[in-house]
Design a protein around this motif. Sequence first.
Motif, PDB file in Angstrom:
ATOM      1  N   ASP A  38      -2.173  57.412  17.812  1.00 25.72           N
ATOM      2  CA  ASP A  38      -1.107  56.492  17.009  1.00 25.72           C
ATOM      3  C   ASP A  38      -0.523  57.693  15.909  1.00 25.72           C
ATOM      4  O   ASP A  38      -0.722  57.645  14.872  1.00 25.72           O
ATOM      5  N   GLY A  42       2.640  53.464  14.302  1.00 25.37           N
ATOM      6  CA  GLY A  42       3.211  52.246  14.590  1.00 25.37           C
ATOM      7  C   GLY A  42       3.185  51.848  16.129  1.00 25.37           C
ATOM      8  O   GLY A  42       4.022  51.196  16.520  1.00 25.37           O
ATOM      9  N   ASP A  44       1.883  50.501  19.290  1.00 25.06           N
ATOM     10  CA  ASP A  44       0.953  49.216  19.689  1.00 25.06           C
ATOM     11  C   ASP A  44       0.141  49.306  20.966  1.00 25.06           C
ATOM     12  O   ASP A  44      -0.982  48.949  21.192  1.00 25.06           O
ATOM     13  N   ALA A  45       1.056  50.255  21.902  1.00 24.54           N
ATOM     14  CA  ALA A  45      -0.045  50.532  22.967  1.00 24.54           C
ATOM     15  C   ALA A  45       1.026  51.759  23.774  1.00 24.54           C
ATOM     16  O   ALA A  45       2.018  52.141  23.215  1.00 24.54           O
ATOM     17  N   ARG A  83      -2.298  49.711  30.556  1.00 23.39           N
ATOM     18  CA  ARG A  83      -1.718  49.713  28.995  1.00 23.39           C
ATOM     19  C   ARG A  83      -3.113  49.761  28.317  1.00 23.39           C
ATOM     20  O   ARG A  83      -4.021  49.314  28.261  1.00 23.39           O
ATOM     21  N   ALA A  85      -4.683  50.962  24.081  1.00 25.17           N
ATOM     22  CA  ALA A  85      -4.104  50.730  22.838  1.00 25.17           C
ATOM     23  C   ALA A  85      -4.690  52.251  22.028  1.00 25.17           C
ATOM     24  O   ALA A  85      -5.164  52.869  22.491  1.00 25.17           O
ATOM     25  N   GLU A 124       5.666  54.849  25.335  1.00 25.95           N
ATOM     26  CA  GLU A 124       5.190  54.320  23.966  1.00 25.95           C
ATOM     27  C   GLU A 124       5.616  52.851  23.606  1.00 25.95           C
ATOM     28  O   GLU A 124       6.998  52.861  23.974  1.00 25.95           O
ATOM     29  N   THR A 126       6.193  50.236  20.816  1.00 25.50           N
ATOM     30  CA  THR A 126       6.163  50.072  19.433  1.00 25.50           C
ATOM     31  C   THR A 126       6.978  48.866  18.992  1.00 25.50           C
ATOM     32  O   THR A 126       7.353  48.156  19.658  1.00 25.50           O
ATOM     33  N   SER A 127       6.793  48.345  17.687  1.00 25.52           N
ATOM     34  CA  SER A 127       7.635  47.326  17.160  1.00 25.52           C
ATOM     35  C   SER A 127       9.108  47.456  17.467  1.00 25.52           C
ATOM     36  O   SER A 127       9.852  46.438  17.624  1.00 25.52           O
ATOM     37  N   THR A 130      10.255  50.171  23.349  1.00 22.28           N
ATOM     38  CA  THR A 130       9.664  51.106  24.246  1.00 22.28           C
ATOM     39  C   THR A 130      10.566  52.504  24.336  1.00 22.28           C
ATOM     40  O   THR A 130      11.767  52.512  24.300  1.00 22.28           O
TER      41      THR A 130
END
Length: 146
Positions: A38, A42, A44-45, A83, A85, A124, A126-127, A130
Amino acid sequence: MRISVQDAPFDLGQEAETFAAGSTADGAVVTFTGVVRDIAGGLDAMEIEHYPGMTESAIRKIAEEAQARWNLGDVLVIHRFGRLAPGERIMMVATAARHRKDAFEAAEYLMDYLKSRAPFWKKEITSAGTEWVAAKDEDEEALSRW
């Protein structure tokens, strides 16, 4: 030689133990495990895609090249897809050889070639959305030493 491209997590300790127990003629076993990072705080996966059959064949070719170049007793490559994390194991490389130099160099070779030549596509998540992971110059430069 064992090549596994899988969606399921793997048990690092069990894989290393099984691999190391495979040959009493080898005096060196080197393992490397890659973990989803990470980097910016930020992520997420990460989603990893591949083409079944083609990916295993490409990895096997890389592993066979390592065996031809160094005096290896055995090779293990596990690479996950799907996927994942942050903090999850993404891959493992293990090499066994009579002497540590061959085991270390072959493991580094495999890692460098897997990073840049194995047919995986990483995205990647993220909030903010992608983004596909682009090839990095330093990964390509790492190949020049081989």
